[in-house]
Write a protein that holds these residues in place. Sequence first.
Motif, PDB file in Angstrom:
ATOM      1  N   LEU A   6       0.844  -1.199   0.000  1.00  0.00           N
ATOM      2  CA  LEU A   6       0.000   0.000   0.000  1.00  0.00           C
ATOM      3  C   LEU A   6       0.880   1.250   0.000  1.00  0.00           C
ATOM      4  O   LEU A   6       1.634   1.502   0.941  1.00  0.00           O
ATOM      5  CB  LEU A   6      -0.911  -0.018   1.244  1.00  0.00           C
ATOM      6  CG  LEU A   6      -1.743   1.234   1.532  1.00  0.00           C
ATOM      7  CD1 LEU A   6      -2.699   1.543   0.381  1.00  0.00           C
ATOM      8  CD2 LEU A   6      -2.527   1.062   2.836  1.00  0.00           C
ATOM      9  N   ASP A   7       0.767   2.010  -1.089  1.00  0.00           N
ATOM     10  CA  ASP A   7       1.529   3.249  -1.260  1.00  0.00           C
ATOM     11  C   ASP A   7       0.602   4.405  -0.892  1.00  0.00           C
ATOM     12  O   ASP A   7      -0.351   4.691  -1.621  1.00  0.00           O
ATOM     13  CB  ASP A   7       1.981   3.309  -2.732  1.00  0.00           C
ATOM     14  CG  ASP A   7       2.491   4.677  -3.153  1.00  0.00           C
ATOM     15  OD1 ASP A   7       2.741   5.527  -2.283  1.00  0.00           O
ATOM     16  OD2 ASP A   7       2.643   4.883  -4.380  1.00  0.00           O
ATOM     17  N   LEU A   8       0.873   5.037   0.239  1.00  0.00           N
ATOM     18  CA  LEU A   8       0.022   6.149   0.679  1.00  0.00           C
ATOM     19  C   LEU A   8       0.607   7.459   0.140  1.00  0.00           C
ATOM     20  O   LEU A   8       1.209   8.244   0.881  1.00  0.00           O
ATOM     21  CB  LEU A   8      -0.072   6.170   2.211  1.00  0.00           C
ATOM     22  CG  LEU A   8      -0.721   4.928   2.833  1.00  0.00           C
ATOM     23  CD1 LEU A   8      -0.594   4.945   4.365  1.00  0.00           C
ATOM     24  CD2 LEU A   8      -2.195   4.825   2.438  1.00  0.00           C
ATOM     25  N   PRO A 160      10.611   2.778   4.329  1.00  0.00           N
ATOM     26  CA  PRO A 160      10.681   3.969   3.490  1.00  0.00           C
ATOM     27  C   PRO A 160      10.389   3.611   2.034  1.00  0.00           C
ATOM     28  O   PRO A 160      10.752   2.530   1.564  1.00  0.00           O
ATOM     29  CB  PRO A 160      12.134   4.428   3.617  1.00  0.00           C
ATOM     30  CG  PRO A 160      12.747   3.626   4.693  1.00  0.00           C
ATOM     31  CD  PRO A 160      11.891   2.446   4.960  1.00  0.00           C
ATOM     32  N   GLU A 161       9.760   4.554   1.358  1.00  0.00           N
ATOM     33  CA  GLU A 161       9.391   4.325  -0.041  1.00  0.00           C
ATOM     34  C   GLU A 161      10.610   4.023  -0.915  1.00  0.00           C
ATOM     35  O   GLU A 161      10.541   3.212  -1.844  1.00  0.00           O
ATOM     36  CB  GLU A 161       8.681   5.586  -0.556  1.00  0.00           C
ATOM     37  CG  GLU A 161       8.249   5.466  -1.994  1.00  0.00           C
ATOM     38  CD  GLU A 161       7.258   6.535  -2.413  1.00  0.00           C
ATOM     39  OE1 GLU A 161       7.044   7.502  -1.661  1.00  0.00           O
ATOM     40  OE2 GLU A 161       6.700   6.384  -3.516  1.00  0.00           O
ATOM     41  N   THR A 162      11.734   4.653  -0.592  1.00  0.00           N
ATOM     42  CA  THR A 162      12.934   4.448  -1.417  1.00  0.00           C
ATOM     43  C   THR A 162      13.356   2.969  -1.432  1.00  0.00           C
ATOM     44  O   THR A 162      13.810   2.464  -2.457  1.00  0.00           O
ATOM     45  CB  THR A 162      14.112   5.280  -0.883  1.00  0.00           C
ATOM     46  OG1 THR A 162      14.179   5.118   0.532  1.00  0.00           O
ATOM     47  CG2 THR A 162      13.946   6.737  -1.207  1.00  0.00           C
ATOM     48  N   LEU A 182      14.251   7.623 -10.327  1.00  0.00           N
ATOM     49  CA  LEU A 182      13.656   8.938 -10.121  1.00  0.00           C
ATOM     50  C   LEU A 182      12.157   8.727 -10.013  1.00  0.00           C
ATOM     51  O   LEU A 182      11.496   8.413 -11.004  1.00  0.00           O
ATOM     52  CB  LEU A 182      13.992   9.772 -11.361  1.00  0.00           C
ATOM     53  CG  LEU A 182      14.233  11.257 -11.203  1.00  0.00           C
ATOM     54  CD1 LEU A 182      15.274  11.545 -10.165  1.00  0.00           C
ATOM     55  CD2 LEU A 182      14.644  11.828 -12.546  1.00  0.00           C
ATOM     56  N   ASN A 183      11.639   8.824  -8.797  1.00  0.00           N
ATOM     57  CA  ASN A 183      10.202   8.631  -8.602  1.00  0.00           C
ATOM     58  C   ASN A 183       9.555  10.010  -8.486  1.00  0.00           C
ATOM     59  O   ASN A 183       9.720  10.703  -7.486  1.00  0.00           O
ATOM     60  CB  ASN A 183       9.963   7.803  -7.341  1.00  0.00           C
ATOM     61  CG  ASN A 183       8.504   7.449  -7.158  1.00  0.00           C
ATOM     62  OD1 ASN A 183       7.938   6.665  -7.909  1.00  0.00           O
ATOM     63  ND2 ASN A 183       7.875   8.055  -6.170  1.00  0.00           N
ATOM     64  N   ILE A 184       8.861  10.410  -9.548  1.00  0.00           N
ATOM     65  CA  ILE A 184       8.316  11.773  -9.592  1.00  0.00           C
ATOM     66  C   ILE A 184       6.816  11.699  -9.355  1.00  0.00           C
ATOM     67  O   ILE A 184       6.058  11.230 -10.203  1.00  0.00           O
ATOM     68  CB  ILE A 184       8.610  12.453 -10.958  1.00  0.00           C
ATOM     69  CG1 ILE A 184      10.024  12.103 -11.447  1.00  0.00           C
ATOM     70  CG2 ILE A 184       8.432  13.959 -10.836  1.00  0.00           C
ATOM     71  CD1 ILE A 184      10.309  12.555 -12.863  1.00  0.00           C
TER      72      ILE A 184
HETATM   73 MG   LIG Z   1       4.263   8.590  -4.661  1.00  0.00          MG
END
Ligand SMILES: [Mg+2]
Length: 343
Positions: A6-8, A160-162, A182-184
């Motif tokens: 789950l990406d919030l 962490p998302e990274t 690169l997550n934009i």
């Molecule tokens: Mg995002």
Amino acid sequence: MPIIGLDLGRHNFRAVELDSQKNKFVLLRYGTYENPKLNLESESKDDMNIYSQAIRDFFDETGFKTANTVVSLPEQQVYMRIIKIPALSDKDLKNSIQFEAEQYIPLPLKEVSISYQKIDVDAFDKNKINVQLVAAKKTTLEKYVQILRQAKLIPKGIEPETLAVGRILGDTEDHPSASIILNIGFSQTLICITYRGFVRFTRSISIGGDTITRAISQSLGFDYSQSEEYKKTYGLDSSQVEGKIFEVIKPLFDSVIQEVKRSKMFFTTHNPNITINRVILSGGTALMPGLFIYMANNLDLEVELANPWKNIEFSDRLASKKDSLLQEGPLFATSAGLALKEV
Ligand SMILES: [Mg+2]
Ligand SMILES: Nc1ncnc2c1ncn2[C@@H]1O[C@H](COP(=O)(O)OP(=O)(O)OP(=O)(O)O)[C@@H](O)[C@H]1O
């Protein structure tokens, strides 16, 4: 056992349900839901309730079948460092990590939860090892656990998302090839450098899709939704509308490119044995027209659009969605990476 990643995100919640079947990963379900955009940094119980309810509604609407969930922490709430320390046995490392962490984490240690992972022996000093240190405030972790529980989910992991995007898009130990991811997204751009399966550098910049839309709105006098349309239709294509949209967006991406170059320089100065070959674009803004070409023309690197499905099959039910899943791949990198952590 199926797991949900789950990406919030600040603009969108995104989730995928993955299962591991006979040594392969299978995508069972996926979905997107608009984030209610509350300030979770406040202590407001009402905000937390609304947020949890939004997650619950999202899960009911998508029809996810498991409650086991891995969630990402916003980058601002995490400290991630690679530290170089004397090579120790696992037991001694465990004991000394608290002491080492004290030097790197700008918070009292009793307030933070620390995890670490041994990466490798240092390339230049064989008596030292590189260790990835991750820390977050205990109160922040408790808040996210609470939000998930209130949404009737079972927290199986939080990171962490990274680390999630590194896991799904980065290179592997078997096929090492250093990459910049690169997550934009909406509110920010994450820069992560991975090598041999580990995230070794991260930075976040406060430029994202929202910054671009606002810039178009302010410079050209359109309202937000019109500006959003222009951005998605023309983006960085200088041949459209006399280059007017391009001229507004260009300086923002020039700043991002500058920051990527700086990060690359910093990283290769500290790791001269590692050559970075490519940059991988993910997040909603990665889909902007003209971005891919602009990056390819302005960075001395191969450019790739993220494909989180490389090692994931689609269930039979999703066979008809294959084309759109591939097209929207860059949007699901974080959620797929999170699910892979525990599946
Ligand atoms: Mg995002
Ligand atoms: N085709 C497109 N062209 C340009 N921009 C797009 C396109 N599709 C989505 N976006 C932009 O992507 C952004 C949302 O991306 P994403 O869903 O990755 O953000 P998020 O994860 O919610 O935010 P954050 O990562 O900052 O927390 C929005 O600003 C949206 O305008």
